[in-house]
Design an enzyme around this catalytic site. Sequence first.
Site, mmCIF file in Angstrom:
data_model
loop_
_atom_site.group_PDB
_atom_site.id
_atom_site.type_symbol
_atom_site.label_atom_id
_atom_site.label_comp_id
_atom_site.label_asym_id
_atom_site.label_seq_id
_atom_site.Cartn_x
_atom_site.Cartn_y
_atom_site.Cartn_z
ATOM 1 N N HIS A 155 -3.554 -5.223 1.158
ATOM 2 C CA HIS A 155 -3.190 -5.670 2.499
ATOM 3 C C HIS A 155 -3.651 -7.121 2.649
ATOM 4 O O HIS A 155 -4.562 -7.570 1.953
ATOM 5 C CB HIS A 155 -3.921 -4.844 3.571
ATOM 6 C CG HIS A 155 -3.490 -3.420 3.638
ATOM 7 N ND1 HIS A 155 -2.279 -3.037 4.162
ATOM 8 C CD2 HIS A 155 -4.118 -2.279 3.271
ATOM 9 C CE1 HIS A 155 -2.183 -1.718 4.108
ATOM 10 N NE2 HIS A 155 -3.279 -1.230 3.558
ATOM 11 N N CYS A 169 0.824 -1.209 0.000
ATOM 12 C CA CYS A 169 0.000 0.000 0.000
ATOM 13 C C CYS A 169 0.862 1.265 0.000
ATOM 14 O O CYS A 169 1.559 1.507 -0.980
ATOM 15 C CB CYS A 169 -1.003 -0.033 1.146
ATOM 16 S SG CYS A 169 -2.394 1.040 0.806
HETATM 17 N N1 LIG Z 1 -3.244 1.839 3.722
HETATM 18 C C1 LIG Z 1 -2.275 2.570 3.205
HETATM 19 O O1 LIG Z 1 -1.109 2.258 3.297
HETATM 20 C C2 LIG Z 1 -2.683 3.868 2.601
HETATM 21 C C3 LIG Z 1 -1.689 4.405 1.628
HETATM 22 C C4 LIG Z 1 -1.854 5.876 1.335
HETATM 23 N N2 LIG Z 1 -1.750 6.654 2.516
HETATM 24 C C5 LIG Z 1 -3.168 6.123 0.611
HETATM 25 O O2 LIG Z 1 -4.147 6.508 1.215
HETATM 26 O O3 LIG Z 1 -3.222 5.908 -0.583
#
Ligand SMILES: NC(=O)CC[C@H](N)C(=O)O
Length: 526
Positions: free
Chosen positions: A431, A347
């Site tokens: 994830h 992510c």
């Molecule tokens: N869950 C995350 O790692 C989010 C990744 C990033 N902050 C986004 O919103 O795209």
Amino acid sequence: MTGPGRRGGGLLVAGTTSDAGKSVVTAGICRWLVRQGVKVAPFKGQNMSLNSFVTRDGAEIGRAQAMQAQAARVEPSALMNPVLLKPGSDRSSQVVLMGKPVGELSARGYHGGRQEALFGPVVECLEELRSSYDAVICEGAGSPAEINLRRTDIVNMGIARAARLPVLVVGDIDRGGVFASFFGTTALLSAEDQRLVAGYLVNKFRGDVSLLEPGLDMLEGLTGRRTYGVLPYTHGLGIDEEDGLRVSLRGAVRESVVAPPLGEDVLRVAVCAVPLMSNFTDVDALAAEPGVIVRFVDRPEELADADLVVVPGTRGTVRALEWLRERGLAGELARRAAEGRPVLGICGGFQLLGEHIEDEVESRAGSVAGLGLLPVRVRFAAEKTLARPTGTALGERVEGYEIHHGVAEVLGGEAFLSGCRVGEVWGTHWHGSLESDGFRRQFLRRVASAAGRRFVPAPDTSFGALREEQLDRLGDLIEEHADTDALLRLIERGAPSDLPFIAPGAPAAPPVRATAGAPGRPGAPA
Ligand SMILES: NC(=O)CC[C@H](N)C(=O)O
């Protein structure tokens, strides 16, 4: 509740402090009840956490509530955690309402009215759950005696009062001060609130309970309230922790299985402890493999002996990128990539491995160069992607979940779970992929071979089965160490009617100050 169709039982599990064990006690009670044939659901009015999960219908809720739903053997739903606050800094949070983001708010803005406006919807969610379950076990946040926040509370006594729920206060005896905490927590509540505080539960006790008992008797003498159980200190139950902000994981070793490795070598995994780390629970499935050692790192030297480096999710992609550069980790990642040593970005960690980030949403930093290890361009969108994708990687079926504003355009490399792979650098928005057993084994084999380790993954590690075992252990803890008859009565009938008032009660609120002190973390109780 004992007969089918009896609805409306409930309990609020509050704590003397954050981390007293409310989440696991709530899960344990859910598992114990469902084993008794009670149709039970968890609930937390408001959760502050960077560890979240996506329900089947695409709603984002705290991972702790999803774990508790599993303990209760029910499908997680947005009703179980109507408000989720995701910190973006020490002063502001993204507010997720009924599973969808509704905006970014400062702590002051939140406590200055917004939270109060959420009280009605939160109570409605709880009532809806209560109308379809025999019992709803609610988790409080922080302490119910946060006297500065009581007026606008939507997660502790505010909820207990609105829904007339009995309250059980959990205290962590391992930290000490548990008697004073139980007494003080009760005595600082208003008479009306105190009427619902039925008693206490001692958590994380080591040693001989008979030594504790005189203290519990004295506590009962002082408060007119009994202790419903003394749970022993148990290792390995820290599942799906709430808050990646409060718990500093730097240098910490992820609690791993004790089974010996199968091959001649262990496999070392280093997880970069980036700021605002989100869903660091992704690596739990690695730690569940015999012979895999997972630790959180923040220095380049710590990457040297790592066979795999994970760059996890983060609520601050650009901030994490800067952090990796400042600390010299970025250079080390580039060196690894060039040497064909494995790196996995998940992510936010995937996004920053790309070539370019355009972010007017999360950091508002505009155009930022990524680490350039993957042919990916990321543009942040106001809309949040919330999904439960399935797919195939390394010939195995994979399930995952997505929670991100960044939209990735993959310009090359080999496809990997909607992201890509170049050499031994892997990146995906998904994830939870490592929880898919077959894929995890294949991935570890691949890492071992790239790292030149004679590591062999166990053929039969089932992450789902291990998770179930943990939940059963939580249920056992309640069954074996709590007075379950008394607890069941409490859940069915509510707080006893003869609970005495403990002076002084809630202090009167001071006149409103024009420049009150900054409230620190948003929505302090977590
Ligand atoms: N869950 C995350 O790692 C989010 C990744 C990033 N902050 C986004 O919103 O795209």
